[in-house]
Scaffold this active site. Structure first.
Site, short mmCIF file in Angstrom:
data_model
loop_
_atom_site.label_atom_id
_atom_site.label_comp_id
_atom_site.label_asym_id
_atom_site.label_seq_id
_atom_site.Cartn_x
_atom_site.Cartn_y
_atom_site.Cartn_z
N LYS A 1 75.44 25.13 48.69
CA LYS A 1 74.17 25.17 47.99
C LYS A 1 73.09 25.61 48.97
O LYS A 1 72.85 24.95 49.98
CB LYS A 1 73.84 23.80 47.41
CG LYS A 1 72.48 23.75 46.75
CD LYS A 1 72.25 22.44 46.02
CE LYS A 1 70.84 22.38 45.47
NZ LYS A 1 70.61 21.14 44.73
N SER B 1 68.03 28.39 37.60
CA SER B 1 66.85 28.53 36.75
C SER B 1 66.09 29.82 37.01
O SER B 1 65.63 30.48 36.06
CB SER B 1 65.94 27.32 36.94
OG SER B 1 65.60 27.16 38.31
N GLU C 1 81.29 24.39 55.00
CA GLU C 1 80.91 23.33 54.06
C GLU C 1 81.99 23.14 52.98
O GLU C 1 82.33 22.02 52.62
CB GLU C 1 79.59 23.69 53.36
CG GLU C 1 78.35 23.51 54.22
CD GLU C 1 77.90 22.05 54.28
OE1 GLU C 1 78.63 21.17 53.80
OE2 GLU C 1 76.81 21.81 54.82
N LYS D 1 75.95 28.19 44.81
CA LYS D 1 74.67 28.12 44.10
C LYS D 1 73.56 28.62 45.01
O LYS D 1 73.50 28.17 46.15
CB LYS D 1 74.43 26.67 43.71
CG LYS D 1 73.11 26.42 43.04
CD LYS D 1 72.94 24.96 42.77
CE LYS D 1 71.52 24.75 42.29
NZ LYS D 1 71.10 23.40 42.32
N CYS E 1 65.96 14.81 48.30
CA CYS E 1 67.26 14.48 47.73
C CYS E 1 67.93 13.28 48.40
O CYS E 1 69.16 13.12 48.32
CB CYS E 1 68.19 15.70 47.81
SG CYS E 1 67.52 17.16 46.99
C1 PBG Z 1 69.05 18.80 42.43
C2 PBG Z 1 69.31 20.12 41.84
C3 PBG Z 1 68.53 21.28 41.87
C4 PBG Z 1 69.18 22.21 41.07
C5 PBG Z 1 70.34 21.62 40.60
N1 PBG Z 1 70.41 20.34 41.12
C6 PBG Z 1 67.21 21.55 42.48
C7 PBG Z 1 67.06 21.60 43.94
O1 PBG Z 1 67.99 21.50 44.73
O2 PBG Z 1 65.87 21.68 44.32
C8 PBG Z 1 68.66 23.58 40.74
C9 PBG Z 1 69.15 24.15 39.47
C10 PBG Z 1 68.43 25.35 38.99
O3 PBG Z 1 67.53 25.91 39.66
O4 PBG Z 1 68.77 25.78 37.89
N2 PBG Z 1 69.12 18.72 43.80
#
Ligand code: PBG
Length: 328
Positions: free
Chosen positions: A195, A274, A233, A248, A130
Site C-alpha cells: 500500500k 477513490s 512487504e 493499492k 492509522c
Molecule cells: C484506511 C484506508 C484508506 C483507503 C483504504 N483504507 C485511506 C488511507 O490509507 O488514507 C483508501 C481507499 C481509497 O482511496 O479508495 N487506511
C-alpha cells in the site's frame, strides 16, 4: 518461394474471432465493492467526493447488498465511520459500533454475500493516523494489539474475511494469532500488503473523515519510488500468514501488480482507489471522456497486469458490463 508474411491484423478484423483470441477474460466473481457504513439511522447519503457512492447507516445497508447481488457482485469491502473519535480509536472494536451492526445485519439477511472488512484505525482516531501515537509518531508495536482486537470484533460480528490496511509491521501475524486463539482459524486475511503513500486516496479521506490532522502517512505507507520494497512487504505478509495479497492503488501501480503476481503464489487483489474513480467521474462530467468505455478499459488493464481480484467503486457497473459482454 514467397516469404510468409506475419500479419497480426488477421486476428483482428473479425469481431467473433477477436473475442475468441482474447488473452484477458474477466468475471464478475472477481469484483469487490467498497461500502461505507456510518453511525446513525435512516441514512443513505451521496458522498460528495465520490459521486454515485453513498454513506449508509446500518439499518439501510440492505440497499447496498441488494444492488450488489442484483448486479452479480459477490462481495463487499466494508468501512466503518464512527460518531465519536478518540486518541486511541477505541470505537473501532466496539461490538455495538456501526460497522459491527452492519456486518451482523448483512450476514443475517444476505448470507450469500461475502463480507470483507477494512481493519484500520484512521477513521476512528481523533488525529486521523492509522495507529496509536507516542510523541506524535505512530507507534508500531502499541498499535498491533489494537488492530488484532478490531479484526476479532469484525469476525465475531460475522465478517467472512478481514483486510488490514494500516501498514504496520507484524500486523498480519498479530491478527492471525488472535483470530486463531479465539477459534477463527478458518477466517482468511487479505493483506493490503503493498500500500503506497498515495495522493489518489484524497476523495476517500473526505468520505471517511480520515485525513491526518498533522503530518502524512509516509512513515508507514510505501514510497511510490520503490518497487522491490513492495516485494519485500508482500513476502513478509506471506510468511506471517496472509491468504490474499493486495496492491493499492491500481492504475498507477500496474508494474507492481505484475511483479507481485509473478513472484508470489497467493491470489492477488488490486484496489482501484477513490482518486481513480473520481478522476473518471470528473472527466466524464465535463464531457471529456466516455465514462463507460474508460471504466471498462481501466478494469481490463488491471486484470491484464495480473490481478485476480479487483476492488472498485464501479463494481456493480463493471459486473453489468461483463454481463453484457462489453468486457470479454
Ligand atoms: C484506511 C484506508 C484508506 C483507503 C483504504 N483504507 C485511506 C488511507 O490509507 O488514507 C483508501 C481507499 C481509497 O482511496 O479508495 N487506511
Amino acid at each position: 518461394m514467397m516469404k510468409q508474411e506475419i500479419r497480426p491484423r488477421r486476428l483482428r478484423e473479425n469481431a467473433v474471432l477477436r473475442r475468441m483470441v482474447r488473452e484477458t477474460r474477466v468475471s464478475a466473481d472477481a469484483l469487490i465493492w467498497p461500502i461505507f457504513i456510518r453511525e446513525g439511522e435512516n441514512i443513505k447519503e451521496e458522498i460528495p467526493s465520490l459521486p454515485g457512492q453513498f454513506h449508509y447507516s446500518p439499518d439501510r445497508i440492505d440497499e447496498a447488498a441488494e444492488a450488489a447481488l442484483k448486479a452479480g457482485v459477490p462481495s463487499l469491502l466494508l468501512f466503518g465511520l464512527p460518531a465519536h473519535k478518540d486518541e486511541c480509536g477505541s470505537e473501532a472494536w466496539n461490538e455495538q459500533g456501526a460497522l459491527q451492526a452492519g456486518i451482523r445485519r448483512l450476514k443475517e439477511r444476505y448470507p450469500e454475500l461475502y463480507i470483507i472488512t477494512d481493519v484500520c484505525m484512521c477513521e476512528y482516531t481523533s488525529h486521523g493516523h492509522c495507529g496509536i501515537l507516542t510523541d506524535h509518531r505512530v507507534d508500531n508495536d502499541k498499535t498491533l494489539p489494537c488492530l488484532a482486537r478490531i479484526a476479532l470484533s469484525h469476525v465475531q460480528a460475522g465478517a467472512d474475511m478481514v483486510a488490514p490496511s494500516d501498514m504496520m509491521d507484524g500486523r498480519i501475524a498479530a491478527i492471525r494469532q488472535l483470530l486463531d486463539e479465539n477459534g477463527y482459524s478458518q477466517r482468511p486475511i487479505m493483506s493490503y500488503s503493498a500500500k503506497y503513500a498515495s495522493a489518489f486516496y484524497g476523495p476517500f479521506r473526505d468520505a471517511a473523515g480520515s485525513a491526518p490532522a498533522f503530518g502524512d502517512r509516509k512513515g508507514y505507507q510505501m514510497d511510490p519510488h520503490n518497487s522491490r520494497e513492495a516485494l519485500k512487504e508482500s513476502l513478509l505478509d506471506v510468511e506471517e500468514g496472509a491468504d490474499i495479497l493486495m496492491v493499492k492503488p491500481a492504475l498507477a501501480y500496474l508494474d507492481i501488480v505484475r511483479m507481485i503476481k509473478e513472484s508470489t503464489t497467493l491470489p492477488l487483489a488490486a484496489y482501484s482507489v477513490s482518486g481513480e474513480y473520481a478522476m473518471i467521474k470528473a472527466a466524464a462530467a465535463q464531457g471529456l471522456i466516455n465514462e463507460y468505455a474508460v471504466m471498462c478499459e481501466s478494469a481490463v488493464s488491471i486484470f491484464r497486469a495480473g490481478a485476480d481480484l479487483l476492488i472498485s467503486y464501479y463494481a456493480p457497473e463493471l459486473a453489468e458490463a461483463i454481463r453484457k459482454g462489453d468486457m470479454g
